[in-house]
Design an enzyme around this catalytic site. Sequence first.
Site, PDB file in Angstrom:
ATOM      1  N   ARG A  32     -13.327  12.620 -27.478  1.00  0.00           N
ATOM      2  CA  ARG A  32     -12.185  13.520 -27.269  1.00  0.00           C
ATOM      3  C   ARG A  32     -10.867  12.906 -27.757  1.00  0.00           C
ATOM      4  O   ARG A  32      -9.811  13.527 -27.646  1.00  0.00           O
ATOM      5  CB  ARG A  32     -12.101  13.958 -25.801  1.00  0.00           C
ATOM      6  CG  ARG A  32     -11.714  12.872 -24.833  1.00  0.00           C
ATOM      7  CD  ARG A  32     -11.769  13.372 -23.397  1.00  0.00           C
ATOM      8  NE  ARG A  32     -11.046  12.467 -22.528  1.00  0.00           N
ATOM      9  CZ  ARG A  32     -11.038  12.507 -21.208  1.00  0.00           C
ATOM     10  NH1 ARG A  32     -11.722  13.446 -20.567  1.00  0.00           N
ATOM     11  NH2 ARG A  32     -10.349  11.653 -20.500  1.00  0.00           N
ATOM     12  N   THR A  43      -9.200   0.768 -19.012  1.00  0.00           N
ATOM     13  CA  THR A  43      -8.735  -0.013 -17.856  1.00  0.00           C
ATOM     14  C   THR A  43      -9.942  -0.271 -16.946  1.00  0.00           C
ATOM     15  O   THR A  43     -10.992   0.365 -17.115  1.00  0.00           O
ATOM     16  CB  THR A  43      -7.666   0.759 -17.057  1.00  0.00           C
ATOM     17  OG1 THR A  43      -8.276   1.938 -16.496  1.00  0.00           O
ATOM     18  CG2 THR A  43      -6.485   1.168 -17.914  1.00  0.00           C
ATOM     19  N   PRO A  44      -9.797  -1.150 -15.963  1.00  0.00           N
ATOM     20  CA  PRO A  44     -10.943  -1.430 -15.084  1.00  0.00           C
ATOM     21  C   PRO A  44     -11.502  -0.174 -14.414  1.00  0.00           C
ATOM     22  O   PRO A  44     -12.722  -0.016 -14.302  1.00  0.00           O
ATOM     23  CB  PRO A  44     -10.356  -2.401 -14.057  1.00  0.00           C
ATOM     24  CG  PRO A  44      -9.303  -3.142 -14.820  1.00  0.00           C
ATOM     25  CD  PRO A  44      -8.685  -2.111 -15.727  1.00  0.00           C
ATOM     26  N   SER A  45     -10.639   0.751 -13.990  1.00  0.00           N
ATOM     27  CA  SER A  45     -11.194   1.937 -13.307  1.00  0.00           C
ATOM     28  C   SER A  45     -11.923   2.851 -14.293  1.00  0.00           C
ATOM     29  O   SER A  45     -12.914   3.488 -13.935  1.00  0.00           O
ATOM     30  CB  SER A  45     -10.106   2.703 -12.552  1.00  0.00           C
ATOM     31  OG  SER A  45      -9.187   3.277 -13.436  1.00  0.00           O
ATOM     32  N   ASP A  97       0.874  -1.173   0.000  1.00  0.00           N
ATOM     33  CA  ASP A  97       0.000   0.000   0.000  1.00  0.00           C
ATOM     34  C   ASP A  97       0.910   1.220   0.000  1.00  0.00           C
ATOM     35  O   ASP A  97       1.587   1.496   0.993  1.00  0.00           O
ATOM     36  CB  ASP A  97      -0.884  -0.017   1.255  1.00  0.00           C
ATOM     37  CG  ASP A  97      -1.812   1.186   1.328  1.00  0.00           C
ATOM     38  OD1 ASP A  97      -1.665   2.125   0.513  1.00  0.00           O
ATOM     39  OD2 ASP A  97      -2.668   1.196   2.225  1.00  0.00           O
ATOM     40  N   TYR A 112      -7.504  15.806  -9.791  1.00  0.00           N
ATOM     41  CA  TYR A 112      -6.683  14.875 -10.589  1.00  0.00           C
ATOM     42  C   TYR A 112      -5.632  15.661 -11.379  1.00  0.00           C
ATOM     43  O   TYR A 112      -4.441  15.329 -11.354  1.00  0.00           O
ATOM     44  CB  TYR A 112      -7.588  14.080 -11.529  1.00  0.00           C
ATOM     45  CG  TYR A 112      -6.869  13.015 -12.316  1.00  0.00           C
ATOM     46  CD1 TYR A 112      -6.403  11.853 -11.712  1.00  0.00           C
ATOM     47  CD2 TYR A 112      -6.662  13.155 -13.690  1.00  0.00           C
ATOM     48  CE1 TYR A 112      -5.753  10.878 -12.437  1.00  0.00           C
ATOM     49  CE2 TYR A 112      -6.017  12.175 -14.430  1.00  0.00           C
ATOM     50  CZ  TYR A 112      -5.558  11.039 -13.797  1.00  0.00           C
ATOM     51  OH  TYR A 112      -4.905  10.074 -14.522  1.00  0.00           O
ATOM     52  N   ARG A 118     -15.783   4.041 -14.044  1.00  0.00           N
ATOM     53  CA  ARG A 118     -16.256   5.432 -14.142  1.00  0.00           C
ATOM     54  C   ARG A 118     -17.380   5.531 -15.175  1.00  0.00           C
ATOM     55  O   ARG A 118     -18.352   6.249 -14.972  1.00  0.00           O
ATOM     56  CB  ARG A 118     -15.102   6.369 -14.522  1.00  0.00           C
ATOM     57  CG  ARG A 118     -14.146   6.650 -13.375  1.00  0.00           C
ATOM     58  CD  ARG A 118     -13.268   7.867 -13.634  1.00  0.00           C
ATOM     59  NE  ARG A 118     -12.347   7.699 -14.734  1.00  0.00           N
ATOM     60  CZ  ARG A 118     -11.246   6.965 -14.713  1.00  0.00           C
ATOM     61  NH1 ARG A 118     -10.931   6.307 -13.615  1.00  0.00           N
ATOM     62  NH2 ARG A 118     -10.443   6.889 -15.761  1.00  0.00           N
ATOM     63  N   LYS A 178      -1.537  15.428 -11.086  1.00  0.00           N
ATOM     64  CA  LYS A 178      -0.689  14.963 -12.179  1.00  0.00           C
ATOM     65  C   LYS A 178       0.277  16.074 -12.635  1.00  0.00           C
ATOM     66  O   LYS A 178       1.381  15.777 -13.105  1.00  0.00           O
ATOM     67  CB  LYS A 178      -1.540  14.436 -13.332  1.00  0.00           C
ATOM     68  CG  LYS A 178      -2.357  13.181 -12.965  1.00  0.00           C
ATOM     69  CD  LYS A 178      -1.500  12.021 -12.472  1.00  0.00           C
ATOM     70  CE  LYS A 178      -2.281  10.727 -12.323  1.00  0.00           C
ATOM     71  NZ  LYS A 178      -1.475   9.600 -11.836  1.00  0.00           N
ATOM     72  N   ARG A 199     -11.954  17.323 -13.764  1.00  0.00           N
ATOM     73  CA  ARG A 199     -10.746  16.599 -13.343  1.00  0.00           C
ATOM     74  C   ARG A 199      -9.884  17.531 -12.495  1.00  0.00           C
ATOM     75  O   ARG A 199      -8.667  17.541 -12.615  1.00  0.00           O
ATOM     76  CB  ARG A 199      -9.937  16.119 -14.566  1.00  0.00           C
ATOM     77  CG  ARG A 199     -10.575  14.996 -15.344  1.00  0.00           C
ATOM     78  CD  ARG A 199     -10.607  13.690 -14.557  1.00  0.00           C
ATOM     79  NE  ARG A 199     -11.237  12.624 -15.309  1.00  0.00           N
ATOM     80  CZ  ARG A 199     -12.553  12.424 -15.366  1.00  0.00           C
ATOM     81  NH1 ARG A 199     -13.386  13.201 -14.691  1.00  0.00           N
ATOM     82  NH2 ARG A 199     -13.044  11.416 -16.064  1.00  0.00           N
TER      83      ARG A 199
HETATM   84  P1  NAD Z   1      -6.753   1.221 -12.413  1.00  0.00           P
HETATM   85  O1  NAD Z   1      -7.167   2.559 -11.886  1.00  0.00           O
HETATM   86  O2  NAD Z   1      -7.798   0.402 -13.079  1.00  0.00           O
HETATM   87  O3  NAD Z   1      -6.091   0.382 -11.254  1.00  0.00           O
HETATM   88  C1  NAD Z   1      -5.389   1.008 -10.245  1.00  0.00           C
HETATM   89  C2  NAD Z   1      -4.642  -0.005  -9.403  1.00  0.00           C
HETATM   90  O4  NAD Z   1      -4.090   0.727  -8.305  1.00  0.00           O
HETATM   91  C3  NAD Z   1      -5.517  -1.097  -8.805  1.00  0.00           C
HETATM   92  O5  NAD Z   1      -4.916  -2.354  -9.039  1.00  0.00           O
HETATM   93  C4  NAD Z   1      -5.531  -0.760  -7.319  1.00  0.00           C
HETATM   94  O6  NAD Z   1      -5.659  -1.892  -6.471  1.00  0.00           O
HETATM   95  C5  NAD Z   1      -4.189  -0.075  -7.148  1.00  0.00           C
HETATM   96  N1  NAD Z   1      -4.120   0.780  -5.962  1.00  0.00           N
HETATM   97  C6  NAD Z   1      -5.079   1.610  -5.489  1.00  0.00           C
HETATM   98  N2  NAD Z   1      -4.667   2.176  -4.339  1.00  0.00           N
HETATM   99  C7  NAD Z   1      -3.415   1.703  -4.094  1.00  0.00           C
HETATM  100  C8  NAD Z   1      -2.481   1.906  -3.052  1.00  0.00           C
HETATM  101  N3  NAD Z   1      -2.768   2.709  -2.014  1.00  0.00           N
HETATM  102  N4  NAD Z   1      -1.294   1.263  -3.107  1.00  0.00           N
HETATM  103  C9  NAD Z   1      -1.013   0.434  -4.140  1.00  0.00           C
HETATM  104  N5  NAD Z   1      -1.868   0.185  -5.147  1.00  0.00           N
HETATM  105  C10 NAD Z   1      -3.057   0.823  -5.124  1.00  0.00           C
HETATM  106  O7  NAD Z   1      -5.495   1.397 -13.381  1.00  0.00           O
HETATM  107  P2  NAD Z   1      -5.196   2.488 -14.519  1.00  0.00           P
HETATM  108  O8  NAD Z   1      -6.462   3.111 -15.026  1.00  0.00           O
HETATM  109  O9  NAD Z   1      -4.259   1.822 -15.431  1.00  0.00           O
HETATM  110  O10 NAD Z   1      -4.429   3.663 -13.736  1.00  0.00           O
HETATM  111  C11 NAD Z   1      -3.076   3.501 -13.332  1.00  0.00           C
HETATM  112  C12 NAD Z   1      -2.404   4.848 -13.327  1.00  0.00           C
HETATM  113  O11 NAD Z   1      -2.473   5.410 -14.642  1.00  0.00           O
HETATM  114  C13 NAD Z   1      -3.019   5.880 -12.390  1.00  0.00           C
HETATM  115  O12 NAD Z   1      -1.998   6.659 -11.793  1.00  0.00           O
HETATM  116  C14 NAD Z   1      -3.855   6.733 -13.335  1.00  0.00           C
HETATM  117  O13 NAD Z   1      -4.058   8.045 -12.835  1.00  0.00           O
HETATM  118  C15 NAD Z   1      -2.970   6.736 -14.565  1.00  0.00           C
HETATM  119  N6  NAD Z   1      -3.654   7.083 -15.804  1.00  0.00           N
HETATM  120  C16 NAD Z   1      -4.725   6.365 -16.222  1.00  0.00           C
HETATM  121  C17 NAD Z   1      -5.376   6.728 -17.390  1.00  0.00           C
HETATM  122  C18 NAD Z   1      -6.598   5.973 -17.879  1.00  0.00           C
HETATM  123  O14 NAD Z   1      -7.295   6.506 -18.755  1.00  0.00           O
HETATM  124  N7  NAD Z   1      -6.881   4.782 -17.382  1.00  0.00           N
HETATM  125  C19 NAD Z   1      -4.923   7.823 -18.141  1.00  0.00           C
HETATM  126  C20 NAD Z   1      -3.798   8.529 -17.690  1.00  0.00           C
HETATM  127  C21 NAD Z   1      -3.178   8.147 -16.509  1.00  0.00           C
END
Ligand code: NAD
Length: 249
Positions: A209, A186-188, A58, A151, A192, A155, A148
Amino acid sequence: MRLKGKTLLITAAGQGIGRASAIACLREGARVIATDVRADLLDRLATEAPGMLTSTLDVRDPSAVEACARVLPPLDGLFNCAGFVHEGSVLDCDEAAWDFSLELNVKSMYRTTRAFLPGMLDKAAQGASPAILNMASMASSIKGFPNRFVYGVTKAAVIGLTKSIAADFVARGIRCNALCPGTVDTPSLRQRIANAPDPVQAEKNFIARQPMGRLATVDDISPMVVYLLSDESRFVTGQAVLVDGGVTI
Ligand code: NAD
């Protein structure tokens, strides 16, 4: 085998971009320590990607991060991928939401860097070329997006943190870059979309977009992770590297 002989640690490797990157780095010959707060996701990853090393971590827990750095060998690569998307404007962001996002998206990177950088500096002094990669976004100091607010704040801070670390340690053999993806399936992101009042329209809006007419897949992003952690990028440091399908053209 572009990462042969390298030991890498990736945070938030349980799903999404972190997971795909862990698998891509493993394929390129790295010893990958995939970490995440969720043990169930890591168990699945270890089963599906033989040879993957996993450890729950974590990144919001300072003593867990320090303990992890104490027991692991010095790293050649650290990919700080953990982050959370809060939705809304400044008016929707109360103090708790602000603190949570700053803690998870920014302070965690300060924390892991402080824990792992000394070992990386030792490795650099012995001739290795360690690299840090921090997950930012196109939604940052690069471009503002509606709803955002915090966020984008976090970033943008990741890009500042990245440049500061790059400047301080460039002469000691450490590179530090930030990765700025567009919208990635991705799953998140799926969560959303599902949570939106009209999920079909929400997905259309995300795609609208993107000038290429589609979302990124995680495998559109992971090759840049491999590159930035490999010695192929040995002259690249302090950069916010966009992989956004043309959003910021
Ligand atoms: P996600 O959001 O689907 O998964 C996030 C992962 O982070 C999960 O496995 C979760 O268990 C883990 N996590 C959450 N809290 C945690 C903690 N305290 N310690 C360790 N792990 C933790 O994955 P994603 O969408 O690929 O996002 C990953 C990163 O990429 C993030 O920083 C996100 O902001 C960034 N990002 C994502 C996108 C997008 O469109 N998905 C775009 C730009 C940047």
